[in-house]
Structure formats: C-alpha cells, structure tokens
Scaffold this motif. Structure first.
Motif, PDB file in Angstrom:
ATOM      1  N   ARG A  23     -63.183  81.307  48.838  1.00  0.00           N
ATOM      2  CA  ARG A  23     -64.155  80.499  49.565  1.00  0.00           C
ATOM      3  C   ARG A  23     -63.779  79.017  49.534  1.00  0.00           C
ATOM      4  NH1 ARG A  23     -67.188  84.413  46.948  1.00  0.00           N
ATOM      5  NH2 ARG A  23     -67.530  83.128  45.117  1.00  0.00           N
ATOM      6  N   ASP A  24     -64.093  78.316  50.644  1.00  0.00           N
ATOM      7  CA  ASP A  24     -63.921  76.865  50.669  1.00  0.00           C
ATOM      8  C   ASP A  24     -65.157  76.232  50.019  1.00  0.00           C
ATOM      9  OD1 ASP A  24     -66.012  76.739  52.591  1.00  0.00           O
ATOM     10  OD2 ASP A  24     -64.601  76.694  54.262  1.00  0.00           O
ATOM     11  N   ALA A  25     -65.208  74.901  49.984  1.00  0.00           N
ATOM     12  CA  ALA A  25     -66.277  74.189  49.278  1.00  0.00           C
ATOM     13  C   ALA A  25     -67.655  74.527  49.858  1.00  0.00           C
ATOM     14  CB  ALA A  25     -66.028  72.694  49.318  1.00  0.00           C
ATOM     15  N   GLN A  26     -67.772  74.535  51.174  1.00  0.00           N
ATOM     16  CA  GLN A  26     -69.063  74.821  51.807  1.00  0.00           C
ATOM     17  C   GLN A  26     -69.500  76.265  51.516  1.00  0.00           C
ATOM     18  OE1 GLN A  26     -69.101  74.212  56.053  1.00  0.00           O
ATOM     19  NE2 GLN A  26     -71.255  74.780  56.237  1.00  0.00           N
ATOM     20  N   GLN A  27     -68.577  77.192  51.618  1.00  0.00           N
ATOM     21  CA  GLN A  27     -68.895  78.598  51.333  1.00  0.00           C
ATOM     22  C   GLN A  27     -69.256  78.795  49.863  1.00  0.00           C
ATOM     23  OE1 GLN A  27     -65.122  80.065  52.700  1.00  0.00           O
ATOM     24  NE2 GLN A  27     -65.920  80.676  54.703  1.00  0.00           N
TER      25      GLN A  27
END
Length: 194
Positions: A88-92
């Motif tokens: 996952r990226d930061a937002q996810q």
C-alpha cells in the motif's frame, strides 16, 4: 514468558461458538492463507468467521471485526469491505489504519481478557511507505481505553466476559459461555450495550 500451549484453538472456538452459534447462527472456523467472513448460504447454514493459518491471534482479530459489524454488513462477504494486501502507498495505508483502529482495539481487550500478549498489525511489509508503528499502537491503545470508558459493543462485551471467566477465573468452558450469554441477555439500557 507466556506458555503458548495455554491458548488453544479448540478453546477459543468453543467459547465463540458457545456464545454466538445459536443466537447469531455464526461459527468460528480455522482457514488457510487469508481470513474471511462468509455469510450463510441458506436458512440451515451458519455464517463463518474464518481465521488464517489456525493462529489464535488471527481468531481474536477476526472475532473483533465480527463484533463491530452491524446486521446488514454481516450479510455480506467480508462485511462488504475492501482489503488491499501488502504494497500500500501512504494514502492506502492511512485508510487501512483508520479502518483497523476499532477492531485492533477490541483485539487488544480480548488479549487482555485472555491474559495473552497483544501486538498491533500494520500489515504493509512490502509497502512503499514507512509505517509509524508506535503512532498506530498509541492510537489503538487509546481507542481501547475509550472502549473501557464508554463500554464495548454488546457482542464484544459478551466475548470479553467469556474470555475473562475462562482465562482469569478458571471457569469451565461451559461456565464461561454461560457468562457470555448472560451479557447478551442484559437489558438494552446496560452500559455494555453501547
């Protein structure tokens, strides 16, 4: 040091099923690689809270999700929620952590009731963002404290009671299940109904 043999899958399955199988047509079931909530497929079938790899910690975590899910969500596979695996990226990751606060807070209380160590799960080992595990742990424990102050959802309170009676007070499995059922039977005005 804790003796891992103290916490058996048979015991946690018996406690969950003893408190919830009849009233909610729901059973706790060991599974494979991934946990899953599977709603009943017919009137004679049971809903299943399926935990991963036969791990006790996974069972408590999946029970936590079930205790929070409302009646409508309990009719949907995996309660109708999304899940993104590692990577996952930061937002996810922020969305994952926001969704996991309440279940992991309940899981921490279930661990406490069963006198078992609790470890948060940030569940993003291959992600591109560095996870602030301490910050997430603090948020989970803060949410657990809020549950203590305001009361647990009724099903969570019932399961917590069954765990406490069995692990802390040396009650039999049957006695612990009856204690959990008694919490379910308490009046709606009771503090645990929140």
């Amino acid at each position: 040091m804790h003796d891992e043999t103290r916490w058996t899958l048979d015991d946690v399955i018996t406690l969950f099923d003893g408190v919830f199988a009849e009233r909610y047509r729901t059973r706790l079931t060991p599974g494979g690689d991934e946990p899953l909530y599977q709603p009943a497929s017919g009137d004679d079938d049971y809903h299943q809270v399926i935990f991963a790899h036969g791990f006790y910690a996974s069972a408590l975590h999946e029970i936590s999700h079930w205790c929070i899910a409302g009646e409508r969500r309990r009719q949907l596979e995996d309660y109708g929620y999304w899940y993104l695996p590692d990577g996952r990226d930061a937002q996810q990751q922020n969305a994952f952590e926001a969704a996991e606060l309440a279940p992991q807070a309940l899981e921490s209380l279930f661990c406490e009731a069963s006198e078992r160590p609790f470890h948060v799960s940030v569940d993003n080992l291959g992600g591109e963002v560095e996870v602030d595990r301490k910050n997430f742990t603090d948020k989970v424990l803060s949410r657990a404290q809020r549950y203590r102050a305001e009361g647990l959802p009724r099903r969570a309170a019932a399961f917590q009671m069954a765990l406490q009676r069995y692990y802390q007070q040396a009650a039999s499995l049957d006695q612990a299940c009856r204690a959990g059922l008694a919490v379910l039977d308490q009046s709606v005005s009771s503090p645990v109904s929140r």
